[in-house]
Design a protein around this motif. Structure first.
Motif, PDB file in Angstrom:
ATOM      1  N   THR A   1       5.981   9.024 -13.261  1.00 16.71           N
ATOM      2  CA  THR A   1       7.081   8.579 -12.689  1.00 16.71           C
ATOM      3  C   THR A   1       6.952   8.241 -11.305  1.00 16.71           C
ATOM      4  N   SER A   2       7.713   6.907 -10.688  1.00 18.74           N
ATOM      5  CA  SER A   2       7.434   6.587  -9.303  1.00 18.74           C
ATOM      6  C   SER A   2       8.647   6.326  -8.623  1.00 18.74           C
ATOM      7  N   LYS A   3       8.773   6.663  -7.251  1.00 18.82           N
ATOM      8  CA  LYS A   3       9.789   6.275  -6.457  1.00 18.82           C
ATOM      9  C   LYS A   3       9.907   4.920  -6.392  1.00 18.82           C
TER      10      LYS A   3
ATOM     11  N   GLY B   1       4.399  17.311  -8.888  1.00 15.47           N
ATOM     12  CA  GLY B   1       4.957  16.646  -7.942  1.00 15.47           C
ATOM     13  C   GLY B   1       3.830  15.991  -7.177  1.00 15.47           C
ATOM     14  N   VAL B   2       4.024  14.716  -6.598  1.00 15.12           N
ATOM     15  CA  VAL B   2       2.959  14.306  -5.678  1.00 15.12           C
ATOM     16  C   VAL B   2       3.885  13.532  -4.558  1.00 15.12           C
ATOM     17  N   HIS B   3       3.862  14.044  -3.505  1.00 13.23           N
ATOM     18  CA  HIS B   3       4.911  13.501  -2.390  1.00 13.23           C
ATOM     19  C   HIS B   3       4.444  12.470  -1.527  1.00 13.23           C
TER      20      HIS B   3
ATOM     21  N   GLY C   1       6.465  10.511  -5.349  1.00  8.91           N
ATOM     22  CA  GLY C   1       7.418  10.118  -4.497  1.00  8.91           C
ATOM     23  C   GLY C   1       8.086  11.193  -3.777  1.00  8.91           C
ATOM     24  N   GLY C   2       8.969  11.569  -4.162  1.00 12.01           N
ATOM     25  CA  GLY C   2       9.649  12.908  -3.287  1.00 12.01           C
ATOM     26  C   GLY C   2      10.684  13.538  -4.412  1.00 12.01           C
TER      27      GLY C   2
ATOM     28  N   LYS D   1       3.757   2.286  -2.082  1.00  9.57           N
ATOM     29  CA  LYS D   1       2.694   3.172  -1.896  1.00  9.57           C
ATOM     30  C   LYS D   1       2.714   3.926  -3.061  1.00  9.57           C
ATOM     31  N   SER D   2       3.706   4.602  -3.695  1.00  5.77           N
ATOM     32  CA  SER D   2       4.083   5.368  -4.826  1.00  5.77           C
ATOM     33  C   SER D   2       3.494   4.518  -6.103  1.00  5.77           C
TER      34      SER D   2
END
Length: 264
Positions: free
Chosen positions: A6-8, A66-68, A43-44, A12-13
């Motif tokens: 899933t993406s913000k 999660g990847v921020h 995302g966040g 960039k995301s």
């Protein structure tokens, strides 16, 4: 292993999502949006909240990582420059599971047998539509207080670092199976009185809110706010379900707190 991402929604995301998909497919993993074994949130914390609610029906089968791509989040262990390390870890390394408590919210209505049940990862808030918010608070079946003010917030341990913290609530380690009730601008004078402090409620207790006058409220479940009419009661307790995080390395909770609020 089946995975979803899933993406913000920012560029960039989205670019990182495409890289993750391609790398994991190169490792012969299967992309599966409906029934993934692991969900990677890019995302966040808000992005992970969205992913949690999307897959809340299969929490016992799906783990999250999660990847921020912005500020450090409490639910994001990895940075964009660590994507290749993450891909190799997912493809080659069995992950350990870390479980966090969730909040169960059950809304009952006047003159209706039906009820609405929600799960929250961070918190649930209750506010009036107009005028002063007045609510009787029961804990473990006993009347505790009549609250008057702007509203009430009930949070999970992992959500204690979010809105609850802004309300002056305590920060709870996610290993503690409890929920926290925090006040929003309570009215305290010679006539009206509340306890004036956040309450930590253990998993074997239930907190029930009962309207005194106005039965219509705005009730939030994490990032979603809905209008509920003719509310009879709102029941809060530690949910039987838990969210499962896929951990490929240690990232202690107190380090997250330090990095988010203290570290320069």
């Amino acid at each position: 292993m089946k995975f979803a991402v899933t993406s913000k929604g920012d560029s960039k995301s989205d670019n990182l999502v495409q890289l993750l998909k391609q790398y994991l497919l190169d490792f012969e993993m299967e992309y599966e949006e409906e029934e993934p074994d692991i969900v990677i949130s890019v995302g966040g914390d808000g992005t992970l909240l969205y992913a949690f609610h999307r897959y809340s029906s299969r929490l016992d089968k799906t783990a999250f990582v999660g990847v921020h791509t912005g500020h450090l989040g409490f639910y994001a262990d990895w940075t964009p420059d660590e994507i290749e390390k993450l891909v190799i870890a997912i493809a080659k390394t069995p992950y350990s599971v870390v479980e966090y408590p969730l909040l169960e919210v059950t809304v009952q209505y006047q003159d209706e047998e039906k009820e609405t049940r929600y799960l929250a990862l961070n918190e649930s808030t209750v506010k009036s539509i107009d005028g002063t918010f007045v609510m009787d608070v029961e804990i473990r079946g006993e009347h505790f207080e009549r609250f008057r003010g702007d509203g009430l917030c009930v949070s999970t341990p992992s959500g204690s670092t979010a809105y609850n913290k802004a309300l002056g609530g305590a920060l709870l380690h996610p290993s503690i199976k409890a929920i926290q009730l925090a006040e929003m601008a309570s009215i305290n004078n010679r006539v009206f009185r509340t306890v004036g402090s956040p309450l930590i409620i253990p998993e074997h207790h239930t907190c029930v809110l009962r309207p005194v006058n106005e039965p219509d409220f705005r009730i939030s479940i994490d990032h979603l706010t809905l209008l509920h009419k003719k509310v009879k009661s709102i029941h809060y307790r530690v949910a039987e379900e838990k969210i499962r995080f896929a951990r490929y390395r240690s990232f202690p909770f107190w380090k997250r707190v330090h990095d988010s609020f203290i570290s320069e």
